[in-house]
Design an enzyme around this catalytic site. Structure first.
Site, PDB file in Angstrom:
ATOM      1  N   ALA A  27       0.663  -1.229   0.002  1.00  0.00           N
ATOM      2  CA  ALA A  27      -0.086   0.080  -0.012  1.00  0.00           C
ATOM      3  C   ALA A  27       0.860   1.402   0.014  1.00  0.00           C
ATOM      4  O   ALA A  27       0.527   2.166  -0.894  1.00  0.00           O
ATOM      5  CB  ALA A  27      -0.939   0.214   1.182  1.00  0.00           C
ATOM      6  N   ARG A  55      -5.897  -3.898  10.889  1.00  0.00           N
ATOM      7  CA  ARG A  55      -6.473  -3.912  12.340  1.00  0.00           C
ATOM      8  C   ARG A  55      -6.068  -2.871  13.349  1.00  0.00           C
ATOM      9  O   ARG A  55      -6.933  -2.649  14.162  1.00  0.00           O
ATOM     10  CB  ARG A  55      -5.504  -5.221  12.949  1.00  0.00           C
ATOM     11  CG  ARG A  55      -6.233  -6.534  12.382  1.00  0.00           C
ATOM     12  CD  ARG A  55      -5.293  -7.572  12.858  1.00  0.00           C
ATOM     13  NE  ARG A  55      -3.942  -7.656  12.317  1.00  0.00           N
ATOM     14  CZ  ARG A  55      -2.819  -8.359  12.536  1.00  0.00           C
ATOM     15  NH1 ARG A  55      -3.099  -9.500  13.148  1.00  0.00           N
ATOM     16  NH2 ARG A  55      -1.806  -7.948  11.964  1.00  0.00           N
ATOM     17  N   VAL A  99      -9.901  -8.971   9.538  1.00  0.00           N
ATOM     18  CA  VAL A  99     -10.716  -9.491   8.430  1.00  0.00           C
ATOM     19  C   VAL A  99     -11.225 -10.995   8.741  1.00  0.00           C
ATOM     20  O   VAL A  99     -12.170 -11.199   7.994  1.00  0.00           O
ATOM     21  CB  VAL A  99      -9.897  -9.640   7.189  1.00  0.00           C
ATOM     22  CG1 VAL A  99      -9.455  -8.126   6.779  1.00  0.00           C
ATOM     23  CG2 VAL A  99      -8.581 -10.383   7.339  1.00  0.00           C
ATOM     24  N   ASP A 190      -0.496  -9.433 -11.961  1.00  0.00           N
ATOM     25  CA  ASP A 190       0.844  -9.797 -12.388  1.00  0.00           C
ATOM     26  C   ASP A 190       1.303  -8.274 -12.685  1.00  0.00           C
ATOM     27  O   ASP A 190       1.143  -8.049 -13.920  1.00  0.00           O
ATOM     28  CB  ASP A 190       0.916 -10.900 -13.350  1.00  0.00           C
ATOM     29  CG  ASP A 190       2.456 -11.360 -13.646  1.00  0.00           C
ATOM     30  OD1 ASP A 190       3.227 -10.700 -13.512  1.00  0.00           O
ATOM     31  OD2 ASP A 190       2.663 -12.422 -13.750  1.00  0.00           O
ATOM     32  N   HIS A 191       2.160  -7.993 -11.835  1.00  0.00           N
ATOM     33  CA  HIS A 191       2.310  -6.344 -12.262  1.00  0.00           C
ATOM     34  C   HIS A 191       3.432  -6.265 -13.435  1.00  0.00           C
ATOM     35  O   HIS A 191       3.489  -5.011 -13.876  1.00  0.00           O
ATOM     36  CB  HIS A 191       2.781  -5.754 -10.727  1.00  0.00           C
ATOM     37  CG  HIS A 191       4.146  -6.167 -10.480  1.00  0.00           C
ATOM     38  ND1 HIS A 191       4.368  -7.209  -9.604  1.00  0.00           N
ATOM     39  CD2 HIS A 191       5.376  -5.712 -10.943  1.00  0.00           C
ATOM     40  CE1 HIS A 191       5.883  -7.323  -9.454  1.00  0.00           C
ATOM     41  NE2 HIS A 191       6.379  -6.543 -10.256  1.00  0.00           N
ATOM     42  N   LYS A 195       3.554  -3.478 -16.848  1.00  0.00           N
ATOM     43  CA  LYS A 195       4.917  -2.425 -17.295  1.00  0.00           C
ATOM     44  C   LYS A 195       4.500  -2.053 -18.642  1.00  0.00           C
ATOM     45  O   LYS A 195       4.429  -2.863 -19.644  1.00  0.00           O
ATOM     46  CB  LYS A 195       6.156  -3.321 -17.090  1.00  0.00           C
ATOM     47  CG  LYS A 195       6.359  -3.749 -15.709  1.00  0.00           C
ATOM     48  CD  LYS A 195       7.666  -4.567 -15.430  1.00  0.00           C
ATOM     49  CE  LYS A 195       7.988  -4.945 -14.215  1.00  0.00           C
ATOM     50  NZ  LYS A 195       8.649  -3.974 -13.312  1.00  0.00           N
ATOM     51  N   GLU A 229      17.708  -9.866 -10.418  1.00  0.00           N
ATOM     52  CA  GLU A 229      17.967  -8.885  -9.284  1.00  0.00           C
ATOM     53  C   GLU A 229      19.081  -9.271  -8.520  1.00  0.00           C
ATOM     54  O   GLU A 229      19.711  -9.997  -8.735  1.00  0.00           O
ATOM     55  CB  GLU A 229      16.735  -9.624  -8.151  1.00  0.00           C
ATOM     56  CG  GLU A 229      15.387  -9.237  -8.745  1.00  0.00           C
ATOM     57  CD  GLU A 229      14.491 -10.098  -7.473  1.00  0.00           C
ATOM     58  OE1 GLU A 229      13.806  -9.055  -6.960  1.00  0.00           O
ATOM     59  OE2 GLU A 229      14.406 -11.107  -7.414  1.00  0.00           O
ATOM     60  N   ASP A 248       8.109 -18.281  -7.484  1.00  0.00           N
ATOM     61  CA  ASP A 248       7.882 -16.915  -7.189  1.00  0.00           C
ATOM     62  C   ASP A 248       8.129 -15.881  -8.596  1.00  0.00           C
ATOM     63  O   ASP A 248       7.476 -14.862  -8.733  1.00  0.00           O
ATOM     64  CB  ASP A 248       9.091 -16.292  -6.327  1.00  0.00           C
ATOM     65  CG  ASP A 248       8.927 -14.948  -5.817  1.00  0.00           C
ATOM     66  OD1 ASP A 248       7.856 -14.538  -5.322  1.00  0.00           O
ATOM     67  OD2 ASP A 248       9.948 -14.001  -5.992  1.00  0.00           O
ATOM     68  N   HIS A 253       5.337 -13.970 -13.823  1.00  0.00           N
ATOM     69  CA  HIS A 253       5.928 -12.832 -14.711  1.00  0.00           C
ATOM     70  C   HIS A 253       6.749 -13.663 -15.696  1.00  0.00           C
ATOM     71  O   HIS A 253       6.618 -13.058 -17.080  1.00  0.00           O
ATOM     72  CB  HIS A 253       7.161 -12.039 -13.687  1.00  0.00           C
ATOM     73  CG  HIS A 253       6.519 -11.776 -12.482  1.00  0.00           C
ATOM     74  ND1 HIS A 253       5.457 -11.302 -12.405  1.00  0.00           N
ATOM     75  CD2 HIS A 253       7.182 -11.884 -11.416  1.00  0.00           C
ATOM     76  CE1 HIS A 253       5.104 -10.816 -10.932  1.00  0.00           C
ATOM     77  NE2 HIS A 253       6.290 -11.269 -10.480  1.00  0.00           N
ATOM     78  N   LYS A 353      18.127 -14.044  -7.935  1.00  0.00           N
ATOM     79  CA  LYS A 353      18.350 -13.087  -7.169  1.00  0.00           C
ATOM     80  C   LYS A 353      19.854 -13.213  -6.926  1.00  0.00           C
ATOM     81  O   LYS A 353      20.563 -14.125  -7.326  1.00  0.00           O
ATOM     82  CB  LYS A 353      17.970 -13.460  -5.658  1.00  0.00           C
ATOM     83  CG  LYS A 353      16.478 -13.293  -5.380  1.00  0.00           C
ATOM     84  CD  LYS A 353      16.186 -13.437  -4.327  1.00  0.00           C
ATOM     85  CE  LYS A 353      14.525 -13.220  -3.997  1.00  0.00           C
ATOM     86  NZ  LYS A 353      13.904 -11.986  -4.352  1.00  0.00           N
TER      87      LYS A 353
END
Ligand code: NAP
Length: 521
Positions: A27, A55, A99, A190-191, A195, A229, A248, A253, A353
């Site tokens: 967020a 919460r 929640v 799926d960000h 892109k 990465e 992952d 992706h 990574k």
């Protein structure tokens, strides 16, 4: 397709954006900044409100100041004009809720109805679940039980990855959320699909005769997709130990980029037509037997090394990681898409990574000119390459052979370069995705059949890996992965093209490999 330009002129749809997990990392780093950018671009609906749910106790004002600090830290627009900021932040409300507790939802529903009245919103809702996946099913069923999904107005549910950790868990999750939301109301993020340059792939392909006419096995030798990465596992060991790079990155992706590169032109540029073509790619993706997994898929794990001159620990020394862990932090694979267009063309993917450089890039290697002919007698001509740069640089370049200027002759490779984000201000992935979801455009979200087919492919690899870990290779942090990943291509007479922007030393060493391949082939 994401009709970004066309939609700008459309009437904006009034809605309440209900954000579960409003105090979380996603967020703060992505969603508040994305909403603020949409506000600055005048792309938010006029009748619009945000309700943050988590919460902890907080007031609306307290929540608004948290939003301000997130925007000041991460947004691409500065907060300069107080009046404009007030107009934005006054639409943010906070509602404390666990929640898991069914009772609390009644109060949330009453708040939304008051806001409907205040902003004249006809019951339209986006529920964004920026929370751990184990809550997705609970939230969906509590929303249904409390009557959120049966009131007037449209409802959309946006969920973050991961969508399950294998096919079975994904099916169970899908079953749970499908009891409250229809498939066309579910927006699975799926960000990578948000892109700029991933969205651009279909335009590059289908709007240019130059490319589409040669986009097949007659002219393309291989396609290479890298997503590397430099960071390690960071604080996510608890999640990553169970996930690894295969679940992952590859399941979502990497396969999404394969689909965008390999799909057939859709019959219409409409959401379902595009998604249908993407799914067909996954149906044609060759599934591997355990023996083929060992032959075509490399897994690796980083050991201690150096990143940008700094010593970094190996994966097994990271906090929260089992000292005997066999979790892969790197995957390279050769994929085949068994259809007429792609028969015989390997798609090489690699992701990891703690690699040498952070980069997401696709290289299309075109077939070489005939040997012993004109300019290629000495086999000195490099192939044409189309390089699509997705992150951090957005753009593409085309490698061509031209005459060396001057009188001595000779041929040199040149890059025709296009940089998308060199001029400032291209939108972030989440801006586009939120905007699309507000307009009911789910093209760049994943459909259930995509998710389930991707899991089927990945589950076969995980199952083969479970029988033995003897094939787990190791690579030093700060390199391009284990040697086995280079051999994967060398066997076929290819090599990984250096990712753009590598250091001259690294470029040289790859060129040497290229020469060696030529000598021995
Ligand atoms: P996070 O920082 O741990 O945030 C979790 C949020 O959930 C917090 O706001 C927390 O607030 C809230 N929460 C936890 N338990 C709750 C409960 N019982 N009732 C109500 N609220 C509760 O997680 P995140 O990194 O933002 O990730 C959220 C989702 O996005 C995950 O699915 C993750 O896999 C995915 N994702 C994240 C990123 C990223 O960059 N962070 C990237 C890709 C995907 P309280 O503790 O105050 O209740």
């Amino acid at each position: 397709m994401g009709e970004w330009i066309v939609k700008q002129s459309h009437e904006h749809h009034p809605l309440i954006f209900v954000l579960f997990g409003a105090t979380g990392d996603l967020a703060k780093r992505k969603l508040f900044p994305a909403l603020y950018s949409l506000h600055k671009e005048r792309l938010l609906p006029e009748r619009f409100a945000v309700v943050g749910v988590a919460r902890g106790e907080n007031t609306d004002e307290g929540f608004r100041s948290d939003v301000l600090s997130a925007v000041e830290t991460y947004a691409r627009f500065d907060v300069k004009d107080q009046q404009d900021w007030d107009a934005f932040k006054n639409r943010f409300y906070y509602y404390p809720l666990d929640v898991k507790s069914h009772e609390g939802y009644t109060g949330l529903k009453a708040l939304l109805e008051r806001l409907d009245h205040r902003y004249q919103i006809p019951g339209n809702r986006i529920f964004f679940l920026a929370m751990a996946p184990e809550f997705f099913g609970t939230i969906a069923s509590n929303l249904k039980k409390t009557g959120f999904t049966s009131t007037q107005g449209w409802k959309r549910l946006i969920i973050e990855k991961p969508f399950g950790h294998d096919l079975l868990s994904a099916q169970q999750l899908n079953q749970q959320i499908s009891e409250a939301f229809a498939e066309d109301e579910i927006y699975r993020i799926d960000h990578y699909l948000g892109k700029e340059m991933v969205q651009n792939i279909e335009v590059i392909r289908f709007a240019n005769t130059l490319f589409e006419s040669v986009w097949n096995n007659r002219y393309i030798d291989n396609i290479q997709i890298t997503s590397s990465e430099t960071v390690g596992v960071e604080e996510r060991a608890a999640y990553y130990e169970k996930s690894g790079a295969l679940r992952d990155m590859v399941q979502n992706h990497m396969l999404q980029m394969v689909m965008m590169m390999a799909m057939e032109p859709p019959s219409r540029l409409k959401t379902e037509a595009i998604r249908d073509e993407k799914v067909k790619v996954l149906r044609s993706l060759r599934r591997y037997t355990p023996e083929e997994v060992r032959e075509h898929v490399v897994r690796g794990q980083y050991t201690a090394g150096r990143i940008k001159g700094q010593a970094v620990p190996g994966y097994r020394e990271e906090p929260g990681v089992d000292p005997n862990s066999a979790t892969e932090t790197f995957v390279a694979a050769k994929l085949y898409i068994d259809n007429f267009r792609w028969a015989g063309v390997p798609f090489y993917i690699r992701t990891g990574k703690r690699m040498a450089q952070k980069s997401t890039e696709i290289v299309v290697q075109f077939k070489e000119m005939p040997i012993n002919l004109y300019f290629n007698r000495e086999r000195t001509l490099g192939p044409n390459l189309l390089v699509i740069r997705i992150h951090p640089v957005e753009g593409m370049h085309l490698m061509l052979n031209v005459k060396r200027p001057g009188t001595e002759g000779g041929i040199i490779p040149v890059a025709m370069d296009f940089c998308q984000n060199c001029a400032e201000g291209t939108p972030e992935a989440y801006e586009r995705l939120l905007y699309d979801a507000m307009h009911g455009d789910s093209t760049f979200f994943t459909r259930w059949d995509e998710v389930s087919l991707a899991w089927k492919f990945v589950d076969a690899i995980s199952a083969a890996w479970e029988t033995s870990t003897s094939d787990l290779a190791h690579y030093t942090a700060g390199t391009w992965g284990p040697e086995e990943a280079n051999q994967l291509l060398r066997k076929d007479g290819f090599h990984w093209w250096p990712v753009s922007g590598q250091s001259p030393e690294e470029l040289k060493s790859v060129q040497k490999v290229h020469k060696a391949v030529e000598v021995f082939s």
